[in-house]
Design a protein around this motif. Structure first.
Motif, PDB file in Angstrom:
ATOM      1  N   ARG A  72       0.864  -1.417  -0.047  1.00 13.66           N
ATOM      2  CA  ARG A  72       0.061   0.149  -0.056  1.00 13.66           C
ATOM      3  C   ARG A  72       0.885   1.340  -0.062  1.00 13.66           C
ATOM      4  O   ARG A  72       0.701   2.118  -0.780  1.00 13.66           O
ATOM      5  N   LYS A  75       2.477   1.905  -3.252  1.00 14.89           N
ATOM      6  CA  LYS A  75       1.457   2.427  -4.294  1.00 14.89           C
ATOM      7  C   LYS A  75       1.341   3.818  -4.152  1.00 14.89           C
ATOM      8  O   LYS A  75       1.078   4.739  -4.992  1.00 14.89           O
ATOM      9  N   TYR A  76       1.108   4.302  -2.604  1.00 15.09           N
ATOM     10  CA  TYR A  76       0.861   5.514  -2.309  1.00 15.09           C
ATOM     11  C   TYR A  76       1.900   6.548  -2.701  1.00 15.09           C
ATOM     12  O   TYR A  76       1.788   7.718  -3.259  1.00 15.09           O
ATOM     13  N   GLN A  77       3.251   6.070  -2.515  1.00 14.56           N
ATOM     14  CA  GLN A  77       4.436   6.974  -2.788  1.00 14.56           C
ATOM     15  C   GLN A  77       4.597   7.054  -4.171  1.00 14.56           C
ATOM     16  O   GLN A  77       4.669   8.482  -4.610  1.00 14.56           O
TER      17      GLN A  77
END
Ligand code: ADP
Length: 729
Positions: A72, A75-77
């Motif tokens: 997660r 993906k966020y980064q």
């Protein structure tokens, strides 16, 4: 030194109460200790296993969480990065590759795990790249996607593809490559708490094959294996394959190398992978195995203690019993009393008290018994003295013999009568002391007739024959025969009386015969007279019957007198028995015919020659045949049979008449005996016929038997011995 007395065989013991009690208690202790050890071991093992498994599960869940969080975050980064002005400028063409590389270098200072960066435009063409060479994976990439990159040793790196958006439109794509090592390293920290053998595995399915990864912290330990058909592993319940197929839980089973393991497994939904934590079972349970050994050791020590305790307890428990048993064993004449020594307050003490009571009663009884025996002995001695005096005083001769027929004693009368001295007679054979002679004959009867006791004589020392009556009785102790007693009496007077009676009967019979003959002769004359009335003729008939009955009676009496007086000595001669019986039969036939009886003679097939007195045998047969006819009903059958058996010649007379009542049969051959049923029907009879028959058959060396049933008939059988001459014939 006094020799120890051996107990009798009946008192020998296979074991003792003490030994048995010890064994039983030890067995009990053994069972209890063993049971307790086993139960606690199994319980501990179960608890530990459960704990390890749930711990493994917790670690698995934690690890799965780490990976999910890592994915997660990545993906966020990447999404954040896609919005960075440098990326947008690169896409717009205002920042070239060098500019992007500089930007990438600056990013790496903060995130050293970032390995490369690439920007693609909306038509999936690469605009610029920095670091590692990256390609855009296939797919629409509408939102950030995570792409693990598998290298030779497993999961080394991963790409995150994220769309570069301007509002709702996708203007391009950003691909960021990152080293997977920091993410994998985060999986390990919780493992040491599970022991040294704890391992984490990642697994995935690729083209229906199971791929197994061991993401160790140390890169040298990492590896990736292609395990073959994923379905098979699932069927075998390989923990990681269960995780890969989306299941979560724990189990006790085998790992991919076949080792026994405790394992927990969980799916990694964002990757479509599985994660499993496995611990070697032996290692996981090593503490409980150690505990098991410790328990065993303690158990053995406890068992030893229990054995000692059992021995002490058994001793304590059985001592009173042994004491009691010792006292009972020591009871004997002169030592009947016992004192109460057991003080346990339980049943054994009660027994001891009862024993003391009983033993004192026993003593009283024993003393009484001794006194009783003394008194009885005195009485018996007195009785013996009386008996002795009687025995010595009586006129009967009394001789006692032992089992072998040797004289053990004789009273004075016996010694005087026979002319023996007391010293001479003891120990002599009875045959030599009191040889028995039958009916005045000179040869003694052999074997000595201890059972026959009438009218025998004993030869005295002076050679005279002493007529005596014998009483011979066996001497029995319980059922054991230990000798016999011979009591005899001088019967010279009785014998003389008998002789006088016989002489009188003979004389009277003779004297009566002559007048009777005259009477019969005159009756014959009278009968020839014509003028006799019918009544007179009837009277004549009656008189004739009476006279012939009287003549028969006289004949019988004469025969008896002759036989008893020894006047009828058999005169044996050689005879063809079949021939002789045919003659007897023809007479019998006539008698039978007169009474309306059917008579038949059944001769044997072979000829039988013997040596006997046919006159005497004839008288006997006539008696038997007359009786058979006399006691049969009109129309009945009488049969005369001759046969030869192995031991004798048998002549039988059979009828189907009135028979003889069973209880009267034993008197049948006695003088003047007539059965009650015969007396009722046939008033005519003397009761002498069978007596004569028996005497004759005896004198011929044979025997006579009867088989009879009332209302059914009788069979009289004469058995004559085979004669030596018969064999020659
Ligand atoms: P008797 O003159 O009475 O026939 P015996 O001595 O011949 O005398 O027989 C003695 C008794 O034995 C008879 O009175 C009769 O009761 C019985 N007896 C002998 N023979 C027979 C027979 N064949 N059937 C039935 N009774 C018999």
């Amino acid at each position: 030194m006094q020799k120890q007395e051996m107990p009798p065989a009946s008192l020998w013991m296979r074991t003792s109460v003490r030994r048995r009690a010890t064994w039983h208690m030890m067995l009990l202790a053994f069972m209890m200790i063993l049971g307790l050890t086993l139960v606690s071991f199994l319980f501990m093992r179960g608890v530990l296993m459960k704990r390890v498994l749930s711990q493994a599960e917790a670690v698995t869940m934690g690890n799965a969480g780490f990976v999910e969080d890592g994915v997660r975050a990545a993906k966020y980064q990447a999404a954040l990065l896609s919005a960075a002005p440098q990326i947008r400028q690169t896409l717009a063409g205002t920042l070239d590759s060098d500019g992007l590389t500089t930007y990438f270098q600056s990013l790496r200072e903060e995130r050293p795990d970032m390995l490369g960066l690439a920007v693609f435009d909306a038509s999936r063409r690469r605009v610029a790249a920095a670091g590692a060479a990256l390609t855009l994976p296939a797919g629409p990439h509408l939102r950030s996607a995570f792409h693990p990159q598998l290298g030779h040793d497993g999961w080394d790196e991963y790409d995150v593809v994220t769309p570069i958006r301007a509002g709702e439109t996708i203007e391009g794509f950003l691909v960021v490559r990152t080293d997977a090592a920091p993410l994998l390293a985060s999986l390990m920290p919780a493992l040491p708490s599970l022991g040294e053998t704890a391992k984490v595995y990642l697994g995935m399915e690729q083209a229906q094959r199971l791929i197994l990864m061991h993401p160790a912290a140390d890169t040298r330990d990492r590896y990736m294996l292609s395990m073959g058909d994923a379905g098979e592993w699932y069927a075998l319940r390989l923990p990681i394959s269960l995780g890969v197929r989306g299941q979560q839980g724990y189990l006790q089973g085998r790992d991919h190398m076949g080792n026994h393991v405790l394992a927990a497994y969980s799916p990694l939904p964002s990757l479509g992978w599985g994660l499993s934590v496995q611990i070697d079972r032996v290692d996981a349970l090593s503490s409980v195995t150690t505990l098991g050994y410790a328990l065993l050791g303690v158990g053995v020590v406890m068992l030893m203690l229990a054995a000692i305790l059992a021995a002490i307890l058994a001793r304590e428990l059985t001592n009173p019993l042994r004491e009691l048993s010792r006292k009972i064993m020591n009871l004997k004449p002169g030592a009947w009393t016992t004192a109460v020594t057991v003080k346990t307050g339980d049943e054994v003490e009660l027994l001891d008290r009862r024993l003391a009571e009983m033993s004192s009663r026993l003593q009283a009884l024993y003393e009484h018994l001794e006194q009783e025996v003394g008194n009885r002995t005195k009485e018996l001695k007195k009785q013996y003295a009386y008996d002795r005096a009687i025995l010595e005083g009586i006129q009967h001769g009394v001789i006692t013999v032992d089992l072998h027929g040797h004289v053990t004693g004789a009273n004075p009368a016996a010694l005087t009568l026979l002319g023996w001295d007391a010293e001479e007679v003891i120990g002599k054979r009875i045959e030599d002391t009191a040889a028995i002679h039958a009916a005045g004959k000179t040869d003694p009867i052999t074997p000595h007739p201890v059972r026959k006791c009438l009218l025998h004589s004993i030869r005295c020392t002076d050679g005279t024959l002493l007529p005596t009556v014998f009483l011979v009785s066996p001497l029995l102790q319980g059922r054991k025969l230990f000798g016999a007693v011979l009591v005899f009496q001088d019967v010279r007077d009785e014998r003389r009386m008998d002789e006088l009676k016989s002489e009188f009967i003979t004389l009277a019979s003779h004297q009566l015969r002559t007048p009777l003959s005259i009477v019969r002769w005159h009756m014959d004359l009278l009968e020839e007279e014509d003028h006799l009335s019918a009544r007179q003729k009837d009277s004549m008939g009656e008189m004739r019957t009476a006279a012939s009955r009287m003549s028969d009676l006289l004949n019988a009496l004469l025969q008896v007198a002759q036989l008893e007086g020894g006047g009828l000595t058999p005169k044996p001669m050689r005879v063809d028995l079949v021939q002789f019986l045919r003659g007897v039969s023809s007479e019998a036939h006539l008698i039978a015919q007169r009474s309306g009886i059917h008579f038949a003679f059944h001769p044997p097939k072979q000829k039988i020659n013997t040596v006997t007195d046919t006159v005497l045998l004839g008288i006997t047969l006539q008696n038997l045949l007359t009786n058979a006819v006399k006691y049969s009903e009109k129309g009945g059958n009488v049969d005369l049979t001759l046969k030869r058996t192995r031991r004798s010649l048998e002549i039988s007379v059979t009828d189907h008449g009135m028979g003889i009542p069973a209880k009267e049969q034993r008197h049948l051959f006695q003088k003047f005996f007539r059965a009650a049923n015969a007396k009722k029907i046939q008033t005519d009879g003397s009761g002498l016929g069978l007596y004569i028959a028996k005497m004759i058959v005896d004198s011929l060396g044979g025997s006579i038997q009867v088989k009879s049933e009332e209302h059914k008939g009788s069979t009289f059988t004469i058995s004559l011995p085979h004669h030596a001459q018969e064999e020659k014939a």
